[in-house]
Design an enzyme around this catalytic site. Structure first.
Site, PDB file in Angstrom:
ATOM      1  N   CYS A   2       0.751  -1.227   0.062  1.00  0.00           N
ATOM      2  CA  CYS A   2       0.234  -0.123  -0.082  1.00  0.00           C
ATOM      3  C   CYS A   2       0.906   1.057   0.047  1.00  0.00           C
ATOM      4  CB  CYS A   2      -1.135   0.002   1.182  1.00  0.00           C
ATOM      5  SG  CYS A   2      -1.832  -1.450   1.290  1.00  0.00           S
ATOM      6  N   TRP A  75      -3.854  -1.637  -1.410  1.00  0.00           N
ATOM      7  CA  TRP A  75      -3.668  -2.992  -2.129  1.00  0.00           C
ATOM      8  C   TRP A  75      -4.058  -4.163  -1.261  1.00  0.00           C
ATOM      9  CZ3 TRP A  75      -1.130  -7.711  -2.057  1.00  0.00           C
ATOM     10  CH2 TRP A  75      -1.145  -8.739  -3.292  1.00  0.00           C
ATOM     11  N   ASN A 101       0.984   0.292   5.890  1.00  0.00           N
ATOM     12  CA  ASN A 101       1.536  -0.700   5.002  1.00  0.00           C
ATOM     13  C   ASN A 101       2.182  -1.597   5.402  1.00  0.00           C
ATOM     14  OD1 ASN A 101       2.454  -1.494   2.307  1.00  0.00           O
ATOM     15  ND2 ASN A 101       4.475  -0.495   2.607  1.00  0.00           N
ATOM     16  N   GLY A 102       1.895  -3.034   5.027  1.00  0.00           N
ATOM     17  CA  GLY A 102       2.520  -3.985   5.418  1.00  0.00           C
ATOM     18  C   GLY A 102       1.535  -4.980   6.092  1.00  0.00           C
ATOM     19  N   LYS A 485       5.353  -9.360 -19.396  1.00  0.00           N
ATOM     20  CA  LYS A 485       4.706  -7.780 -19.607  1.00  0.00           C
ATOM     21  C   LYS A 485       3.581  -8.314 -20.392  1.00  0.00           C
ATOM     22  CE  LYS A 485       7.137  -5.524 -17.658  1.00  0.00           C
ATOM     23  NZ  LYS A 485       7.928  -6.677 -17.195  1.00  0.00           N
ATOM     24  N   GLU A 488       1.281  -9.047 -17.521  1.00  0.00           N
ATOM     25  CA  GLU A 488       0.681  -8.116 -16.353  1.00  0.00           C
ATOM     26  C   GLU A 488      -0.203  -7.004 -17.039  1.00  0.00           C
ATOM     27  OE1 GLU A 488       4.719  -7.644 -13.904  1.00  0.00           O
ATOM     28  OE2 GLU A 488       5.093  -6.814 -15.941  1.00  0.00           O
ATOM     29  N   LYS A 603       3.401  -2.285  -7.361  1.00  0.00           N
ATOM     30  CA  LYS A 603       4.696  -2.290  -7.821  1.00  0.00           C
ATOM     31  C   LYS A 603       5.695  -2.766  -6.962  1.00  0.00           C
ATOM     32  CE  LYS A 603       8.004   0.073 -10.256  1.00  0.00           C
ATOM     33  NZ  LYS A 603       8.155  -0.481 -11.851  1.00  0.00           N
TER      34      LYS A 603
END
Length: 608
Positions: A2, A75, A101-102, A485, A488, A603
């Site tokens: 995130c 996310w 985040n985590g 690629k 994705e 990412k």
């Protein structure tokens, strides 16, 4: 996985938080939210979907006044992506809000404890236990409550905390997740990535694991895990805001494809001195290398595929056995690692959880670790014995392009560097290789120029439901990255196979109209690959070939051809992947896909 951002100052916080979240959306975009302190209370708004939904909900921040606040783009890991599970999360008494985040690994135990003490939960997230712990420990001292809470948490976290009773104060803390402090004038910030801060300040502080920061408009104080003040160096970010903007391109991915010649020049040129590869940050002696009986390359995703290409080059030039290992497998495989092993860990973000865990496992067994990474001050960089930065600049699109090719360039230079020190190649031969490496930025530009019609190929092949990528030797590595690629960003089924393996199963799936993308750039095995092309053509496949500029033989079998410049065959992967990057982009664009933010991806994979 995130993105989090925080601001305290003398401006309205919400618009600044929204702008920061837009820069972090590559880290997750299932839901988003912000919370601000205003007139002794916390105002919170969150929503499922992308940040544009949040912007509409609060009139681009104008509807949510307040001078300090926190924001989050998600996310999803725990709980479906909906309004309730979106961050920030609020304490039962409404005094505290947090973003995270985590992953909190012991959240179930903590949740049961908090439930037994009367706290209620609204979401399905692991994060909500944190805000209730802060409420439980708060006795008028926010710093003490934050410290006691962090001591109870197991797992990875970057946290931002606000309190209605301390309206101009933010707390930010870090453990195995990225977090950066931005230092301004009369305003201060925190964020998961410097891209969220660069519009406002270039002065940053990198927190270490276990540290936390207290931010007020006029000062930043950093503490260790015991609450003792520590002095931190302020680092100046060297790139400008334009590097994190689209610069007239429709998507970041296309911009970053086109930036590759410049990025590779930045990666290569500073390391070449008088015809030799020089790494100023470290040195491997000939004795160290001669005492090395094995090199292991570990990474995830595209970085792993860069490692696969690097394996061929290092073995060919250095004659040292090399294995490539997925970090998610290596960490659990009870690996055969010793003090005679060199581990090369590759990560664009430097925060990839599995890669970090694999590094720790191998270091504990005596391996010397070399990291290839883009982000300065990242966890991977700090864990390694030696670091080689790719200097690719910020990469915003989720699907990596310049991150991958700059990793290849570093691997090529590292292989040449080691070969010269071990004496497996003469100094004259190494100079020739260095010249070839220096030509790579131009080779990449030539690959872009040669494939100006890729948009038409993207339109032609956009309706394919599946694709096979085949190649031999280093061409197979090109196929691995090319297929990834395509998967994705276009969501089409794309599988890469070593061409010699076709008859061992995959050829059963070849039929009329099946698209086969055949990489045939490795000249030594060109005729072998042509035999494989004939095999699939005989079964009705349509073939898109990738061949060296000037090769006319490929037209005898291929329906369409993309060309790349003729280069040193060992270093060909960097140029050969470019037409596949472009093809993936145009197929996805033709199909209306969200190219920079593909579904279900983020990412930086900072959780297992």
């Amino acid at each position: 996985m995130c993105g989090i951002v925080g601001f305290t100052g003398r401006q309205n916080a919400a618009p600044i938080l929204l702008e920061g979240l837009k820069k972090l959306e590559y880290r997750g975009y299932d839901s988003a939210g912000i919370a601000v302190t205003n007139e002794g209370k916390i105002s919170l708004v969150k929503t499922s979907g992308k940040i544009v939904n949040l912007c509409e909900k609060i009139d681009n921040g104008a509807a949510l006044p307040g001078f300090s606040g926190i924001g989050h783009t998600r996310w999803a890991t725990h709980g479906v992506p909906n309004d309730i599970n979106a961050h920030p999360h609020l304490s039962n008494d409404g005094k505290f809000a947090i973003v995270h985040n985590g992953i909190i690994e012991n959240y179930i135990v903590l949740r049961e404890e908090l439930l037994s003490k009367g706290y209620t939960f609204e979401s399905d997230t692991d994060t909500e236990v944190i805000v209730h712990l802060i409420e439980m420990y708060y006795k008028g001292n926010l710093k003490e409550a934050v410290m006691k809470t962090s001591a109870r948490l197991e797992g990875s976290y970057a946290l931002g905390v606000i309190c209605s009773e301390c309206p101009d104060t933010l707390y930010a803390m870090k453990q195995a997740s990225p977090l950066i402090i931005g230092v301004g004038v009369g305003e201060n910030f925190f964020a998961s990535d410097v891209t969220a801060l660069i519009n406002y300040t270039k002065n940053v502080i990198y927190l270490e694991d276990g540290e936390f920061a207290e931010l007020r408009p006029d000062d930043v104080t950093v503490y260790d895990c015991r609450g003792r003040k520590i002095d931190k160096e302020i680092t100046r970010v060297v790139w400008d805001v334009e590097a994190a903007e689209k610069g007239g391109y429709e998507h970041f991915m296309l911009k970053e494809i086109m930036e590759q010649p410049r990025a590779l020049k930045a990666t290569i040129e500073p390391r070449i001195k008088d015809g030799h590869v020089v790494f100023e940050d470290f040195e491997l002696t000939a004795e160290e290398l001669k005492n090395t009986d094995r090199i292991v390359i570990t990474a995830c995703g595209s970085a792993y595929y860069a490692g696969c290409a690097g394996k061929y080059v290092i073995e060919e030039l250095c004659r040292i056995p090399v294995s490539t290992e997925l970090a998610s497998e290596l960490r659990y495989s009870n690996p055969i690692i010793s003090d005679r092993t060199i581990l090369i860990a590759i990560s664009q973000s430097g925060e990839t959880a599995d890669t970090i865990a694999a590094m720790k496992e191998c270091k504990a067994r005596g391996a010397k670790v070399i990291a290839i990474v883009n982000v300065v001050g990242s966890t991977v960089a700090k864990l390694a014995d030696h670091v080689i930065y790719t200097w690719a600049g910020p990469e915003i699109a989720v699907a990596t392009t310049k991150g991958y090719t700059t990793q290849l360039a570093v691997l090529y230079m590292l292989a040449t560097y080691m070969a010269e020190r071990t004496g497996t190649l003469s100094s004259e031969k190494c100079r020739e290789l260095v010249q070839d490496i220096c030509h790579i930025p131009g080779d990449i530009q030539r690959a872009i120029d040669l494939n100006a019609d890729t948009r038409e190929l993207g339109r032609k092949y956009s309706k394919c439901t599946s694709m096979f990528f085949i190649g031999r030797n280093i061409d197979y590595c090109v196929c691995l990255e090319g297929a990834l690629k395509m998967k994705e960003i276009s969501y089409l089924r794309a599988e890469a196979y070593a061409a010699g393996e076709l008859k061992h199963g995959p050829i059963a799936l070849i039929g009329d109209g099946q698209l086969v993308i055949a990489a045939a750039c490795y000249e030594e095995l060109f005729d072998k690959t042509m035999s494989n092309i004939k095999e699939v053509k005989a079964r009705g496949a349509e073939v898109l070939g990738i061949a060296l500029e000037g090769n006319r033989k490929i037209f005898t079998e291929a329906d369409d051809v993309m060309f790349v410049p003729k280069t040193n065959p060992l270093f060909n992967t960097a140029a050969a992947v470019v037409p596949l990057q472009l093809l993936s982009y145009y197929v996805a664009k033709e199909n209306g896909c969200d190219i920079d933010k593909p579904k279900n991806l983020a990412k930086s994979v900072t959780v297992e």
